[in-house]
Design a protein around this motif. Structure first.
Motif, mmCIF file in Angstrom:
data_model
loop_
_atom_site.group_PDB
_atom_site.id
_atom_site.type_symbol
_atom_site.label_atom_id
_atom_site.label_comp_id
_atom_site.label_asym_id
_atom_site.label_seq_id
_atom_site.Cartn_x
_atom_site.Cartn_y
_atom_site.Cartn_z
ATOM 1 N N TRP A 152 -2.535 1.462 3.716
ATOM 2 C CA TRP A 152 -1.424 2.359 4.042
ATOM 3 C C TRP A 152 -0.085 1.628 3.874
ATOM 4 O O TRP A 152 0.672 1.474 4.842
ATOM 5 N N TRP A 196 3.511 -0.908 6.999
ATOM 6 C CA TRP A 196 2.417 -1.879 7.066
ATOM 7 C C TRP A 196 2.590 -2.980 6.028
ATOM 8 O O TRP A 196 2.342 -4.151 6.318
ATOM 9 N N ALA A 206 4.335 1.179 10.378
ATOM 10 C CA ALA A 206 3.402 0.482 11.266
ATOM 11 C C ALA A 206 3.926 0.428 12.691
ATOM 12 O O ALA A 206 3.190 0.670 13.647
ATOM 13 N N TYR A 225 3.269 -6.962 6.984
ATOM 14 C CA TYR A 225 2.383 -8.017 6.477
ATOM 15 C C TYR A 225 3.169 -9.086 5.721
ATOM 16 O O TYR A 225 2.965 -10.291 5.924
ATOM 17 N N SER A 235 -6.316 1.999 12.305
ATOM 18 C CA SER A 235 -6.291 3.404 11.877
ATOM 19 C C SER A 235 -5.097 3.770 11.004
ATOM 20 O O SER A 235 -5.082 4.862 10.430
ATOM 21 N N GLY A 236 -4.097 2.885 10.920
ATOM 22 C CA GLY A 236 -2.895 3.204 10.169
ATOM 23 C C GLY A 236 -1.878 4.004 10.939
ATOM 24 O O GLY A 236 -0.851 4.412 10.389
ATOM 25 N N GLN A 285 -5.638 -5.558 5.728
ATOM 26 C CA GLN A 285 -6.330 -4.347 5.311
ATOM 27 C C GLN A 285 -5.447 -3.115 5.476
ATOM 28 O O GLN A 285 -5.428 -2.223 4.624
ATOM 29 N N ALA A 286 -4.700 -3.070 6.602
ATOM 30 C CA ALA A 286 -3.798 -1.948 6.837
ATOM 31 C C ALA A 286 -2.696 -1.900 5.775
ATOM 32 O O ALA A 286 -2.325 -0.829 5.287
ATOM 33 N N PRO A 308 -3.448 7.741 9.963
ATOM 34 C CA PRO A 308 -2.066 7.365 9.612
ATOM 35 C C PRO A 308 -1.038 8.448 9.926
ATOM 36 O O PRO A 308 0.168 8.174 9.905
ATOM 37 N N CYS A 347 -3.771 0.896 16.323
ATOM 38 C CA CYS A 347 -2.938 1.355 15.206
ATOM 39 C C CYS A 347 -3.270 0.607 13.915
ATOM 40 O O CYS A 347 -3.345 1.215 12.847
ATOM 41 N N ARG A 348 -3.483 -0.703 13.994
ATOM 42 C CA ARG A 348 -3.814 -1.410 12.755
ATOM 43 C C ARG A 348 -5.222 -1.082 12.272
ATOM 44 O O ARG A 348 -5.542 -1.308 11.106
ATOM 45 N N LEU A 374 -4.532 -6.630 9.704
ATOM 46 C CA LEU A 374 -3.196 -6.300 9.231
ATOM 47 C C LEU A 374 -3.172 -6.263 7.710
ATOM 48 O O LEU A 374 -2.564 -5.368 7.107
#
Length: 554
Positions: free
Chosen positions: A27, A42, A32, A46, A261-262, A22-23, A236, A258-259, A20
């Motif tokens: 992005w 995202w 998200a 976070y 790949s965005g 990193q996402a 994304p 999804c997390r 998360l």
């Protein structure tokens, strides 16, 4: 076995919380998650998850603690999952359809430390009332430390999103504690949490006994999410429509994708086909992860279906009989149908259709296992490996295996065999040399008709080929002559009209006579668990007057 890619292997070194983070860095302004009309980017997700993580620590939740979540789909559910992972706690996702007995069992068996319930779906779901029925002491609990004999580890219950609450701790009470924990403490706990720590405790359905608690690590969840994203080329720019519940791996797995790949995941507290179609158009949904015919049927039968622009849809995922799936491929023109095979013990779905495979195979073959996952078919009697053309029990190996059943070493040993290398699924099917699985019914979902083994799925598949039959479920019923015969429960397409005799006539001369259902009931409702039909709950109280002799129909 093909080895996983570097991207998937790298994901295995991450927890849900670090992925998360990193996402959020990669992005920050991409959406998200959307739950009904609420959405978070995202970076927002976070930030809010960190706030909730601080509140969890202030509430006394320590690394390794079991955090129960009993809510409908809502954004608070998402916040709690990531917050628990940030501090090394385990999220226990509780089936919102549990009745009192199963809930009491789960609270006690799971060694739950703290429980979050949600009033977000009142009056349809009243979890507070359920808990006070199970634990009468909660009637007089005023929010201090709990001391329940039936749940000795449970120390607090937070009631979120319930406007009636005046006694138990609320969302505001919970979040007020966050100020007592600094950000540096969350950073330290995130670093201390290992990918091999448990991320999820998830109860899988049982047929005769209580459900079993599957333990799933951050590593397997991250790797299978990255594998999903890689297979379907998620970026994304993609959005995944997923109306399934958060307590189900069919939502947790795509959320992991999804997390990785965005991409955006779109969810709902209560499935409404009109809203789903509107969001699919407005959000330019590229992946329809609808999973079950019970949902797809509502979408394609809705008056808005033909007026909505669904041209962005690249993939449609659902599972069911081949003839029904072929109907869906025609309904969603332009979208590639995606079949699948999986189970909670394999961290959800470990096998999907490969978009590079011939599209015509998708309705017949469940898919190909992810790189890094093993599959084979085994004779359930002899234990010998089957050839690609032999039907056997499906066994799964590789990175996707769960970490066992909580407090059930005997059942774990029965399920994870050969030194833990293989998962016995209890499902029957065929496995090709390159890992393509064709699911062919449950090992125990077999009928013994006149000494012949018959898969219920075989009869169901034929019944669903009838243009007026939408869903069919077949069970075995005792018979004086054949030991057991097939009984079919059938749901018709809207506006159709069939009698039980018509259903039997449809089978005569088309399938073996002993496979023809002797009993047929036309139904409009099913006993459900999440979005799956609970076949074992279908009544078997057929009378002799209901029995239909195919010979008398000739």
């Amino acid at each position: 076995m093909t080895e996983p890619s570097d991207r998937v292997t790298a994901a295995g070194a991450e927890t849900a919380a670090t992925m998360l983070a990193q996402a959020a860095s990669a992005w920050p302004d991409t959406t998200a998650v959307i739950v009904d009309d609420e959405r978070l980017t995202w970076s927002e997700l976070y930030t809010e998850a960190r706030l909730w993580a601080r509140a969890l620590r202030a509430a006394g939740v320590a690394p390794g603690a079991h955090v129960g979540v009993l809510m409908p789909n809502c954004m608070d559910y998402v916040r709690l999952f990531y917050a628990a992972g940030m501090i090394g706690a385990v999220t226990l996702t509780i089936n919102a359809r549990f009745k009192d007995d199963d809930l009491a069992y789960a609270v006690h068996h799971s060694d739950m430390d703290v429980l979050f319930i949600g009033g977000h779906a009142l009056p349809h779901m009243d979890f507070r009332a359920m808990l006070t029925r199970i634990y009468p002491d909660l009637h007089i609990w005023a929010g201090g430390p709990l001391d329940l004999e039936e749940a000795p580890r449970l120390r607090a219950v937070f009631n979120l999103g319930d406007p009636r609450e005046t006694v138990w701790p609320t969302r505001d009470d919970f979040l007020a504690g966050a100020d007592r924990v600094d950000e540096a403490r969350i950073d330290a706990l995130m670093r201390a949490t290992s990918p091999d720590d448990h991320a999820l405790m998830m109860y899988s359905s049982g047929t005769t006994a209580h459900p079993k608690a599957c333990m799933i690590t951050h590593r397997t969840l991250s790797m299978i999410g990255a594998s999903f994203a890689e297979r379907f080329g998620l970026t994304p720019d993609d959005s995944v429509m997923n109306p399934l519940p958060f307590f189900h791996m069919s939502t947790m797995l795509p959320m992991a994708a999804c997390r990785a790949s965005g991409a955006t995941q779109i969810c709902t507290a209560h499935f409404e086909p009109a809203r789903t179609l509107r969001q699919m158009e407005e959000e330019r949904v590229s992946f329809g992860y609808l999973s079950f015919p019970t949902l797809v049927n509502q979408v394609i039968q809705h008056p808005d279906f033909k007026t909505r622009d669904l041209s962005a849809l690249r993939f449609l995922h659902t599972v069911g009989p081949a003839d029904l799936m072929e109907k869906y491929t025609r309904a969603f023109d332009g979208a590639q149908y995606i079949n699948a095979y999986g189970l909670t013990e394999a961290t959800g779905v470990c096998c999907y259709t490969d978009p590079n495979d011939p599209p015509a195979e998708a309705t017949q073959v469940s898919g190909r296992v992810f790189d890094g996952v093993l599959a084979k078919a085994v004779d359930p009697v002899t234990g010998k490996d089957c050839s690609p053309v032999e039907r056997g029990e499906i066994w799964i190996g590789g990175f996707c295996l769960f970490d066992g059943y909580y407090k059930d070493p005997d059942k774990t040993a029965e399920t994870l065999v050969d030194g833990g290398k293989w998962l016995r699924t209890g499902d029957m099917g065929y496995v090709s040399g390159d890992g393509h699985i064709t699911y062919d019914g449950r090992l125990k979902d077999m009928l013994k008709i006149g000494g012949e083994n018959v898969a219920a799925l075989e009869i169901e598949t034929y019944l669903c080929a009838h243009p007026d039959i939408q869903i069919a479920q077949v069970i075995g019923v005792e018979d004086d002559h054949l030991f057991e015969v097939a009984a079919a429960y059938v749901e018709l397409v809207p506006g159709a009209s069939l009698t039980p005799e018509d259903v039997v006539d449809h089978c005569i001369g088309q399938i073996a006579s002993y496979k023809i259902p002797r009993y047929v009931r036309i139904v409009s409702e099913w006993p459900m668990s999440t979005t799956k039909i609970q076949k074992f709950k279908l009544p078997r109280d057929f009378s002799r007057d209901e029995k239909i002799d195919p010979k008398s129909r000739l």
